[in-house]
Design an enzyme around this catalytic site. Structure first.
Site, PDB file in Angstrom:
ATOM      1  N   GLN A   1       2.569   8.239  -5.404  1.00 56.47           N
ATOM      2  CA  GLN A   1       3.629   7.440  -4.800  1.00 56.47           C
ATOM      3  C   GLN A   1       3.825   6.142  -5.573  1.00 56.47           C
ATOM      4  OE1 GLN A   1       2.154   7.219  -0.759  1.00 56.47           O
ATOM      5  NE2 GLN A   1       3.559   8.824  -0.100  1.00 56.47           N
TER       6      GLN A   1
ATOM      7  N   ARG B   1       0.826  -1.205   0.000  1.00 57.64           N
ATOM      8  CA  ARG B   1       0.000   0.000   0.000  1.00 57.64           C
ATOM      9  C   ARG B   1       0.853   1.244   0.000  1.00 57.64           C
ATOM     10  NH1 ARG B   1      -1.330   3.950   3.003  1.00 57.64           N
ATOM     11  NH2 ARG B   1      -0.095   3.190   4.743  1.00 57.64           N
ATOM     12  N   VAL B   2       0.451   2.203  -0.812  1.00 57.24           N
ATOM     13  CA  VAL B   2       0.993   3.560  -0.747  1.00 57.24           C
ATOM     14  C   VAL B   2      -0.196   4.486  -0.540  1.00 57.24           C
ATOM     15  CG1 VAL B   2       3.100   3.163  -2.080  1.00 57.24           C
ATOM     16  CG2 VAL B   2       0.990   3.764  -3.276  1.00 57.24           C
ATOM     17  N   SER B   3       0.061   5.678  -0.012  1.00 62.08           N
ATOM     18  CA  SER B   3      -1.036   6.565   0.376  1.00 62.08           C
ATOM     19  C   SER B   3      -1.674   7.324  -0.774  1.00 62.08           C
ATOM     20  CB  SER B   3      -0.546   7.564   1.425  1.00 62.08           C
ATOM     21  OG  SER B   3      -0.149   6.870   2.582  1.00 62.08           O
ATOM     22  N   THR B   4      -0.889   7.651  -1.795  1.00 63.43           N
ATOM     23  CA  THR B   4      -1.437   8.455  -2.890  1.00 63.43           C
ATOM     24  C   THR B   4      -1.072   7.850  -4.237  1.00 63.43           C
ATOM     25  OG1 THR B   4       0.512   9.874  -3.103  1.00 63.43           O
ATOM     26  CG2 THR B   4      -1.159  10.564  -1.516  1.00 63.43           C
TER      27      THR B   4
END
Length: 188
Positions: A13, A7-10
């Site tokens: 990314q 998972r990345v936040s945006t």
């Protein structure tokens, strides 16, 4: 089965660093998403939790990829443990299938519980001081109009408890308190 959660936040990314870290584990299925970890209501995380079976192992790059708060992390780990699923964190070097990994997660949980209890104790102390100084009076008593009539309709099953609360413009806990007080008053 070896599963990975990445998972990345945006959307800006890049998750390449996490994929690279997972190469050594021979992952069979990846669950990848670009979304904030502000809570556990994430589509791919929920899909992963539903997909896992007893004996599976989930690999993550680090705990922050799985959850932002200790509370959320512990809830996820409890869910996985109940299903017989192991969790391996690459960065923290924790594997819940080992005694050391279980110990580390237990310690994290104990620290979180300790912090929560301290916060509640500080809150109680603050309220006691405010009461002593006359600055804390608790919640304001609401004036509820038409309660006896609405209560009679509730008792006759014309209204549900939720509908009664909505009609009186009060919360369910407030309604429960009112009903209890009203019934006690009627018994006198």
């Amino acid at each position: 089965m070896k599963l990975a959660y990445i998972r990345v936040s945006t959307v800006e990314q890049n998750e390449a660093r996490q994929f690279e870290a997972m190469q050594k584990y021979s992952i069979e299925k990846y669950f990848t998403e670009k979304v904030s970890a502000k809570d556990t209501n994430r589509p791919k995380l929920q899909e992963l939790l539903e997909f896992t079976r007893d004996g599976d192992t989930i690999y993550i790059h680090d705990f922050s990829r799985l959850a932002r708060s200790t509370k959320d992390l512990l809830e996820i780990v409890e869910t996985l443990t109940a299903k017989g699923v192991h969790l391996v964190s690459n960065k923290e070097n924790i594997d819940t299938s080992t005694p050391t990994g279980k110990l580390m997660l237990t310690m994290i949980g104990a620290i979180a519980e300790f912090e929560r209890q301290n916060m509640l104790d500080r809150q109680r102390e603050g309220i006691a001081i405010a009461k002593k100084n006359g600055k804390y009076k608790g919640g304001k008593c609401k004036k509820v109009y038409g309660f006896p009539e609405a209560y009679a309709r509730y008792k006759n099953r014309e209204l549900t408890k939720s509908a009664l609360a909505a009609e009186l413009h009060i919360s369910r806990p407030t309604l429960d308190k009112l009903i209890k007080e009203y019934e006690k008053e009627q018994q006198k």
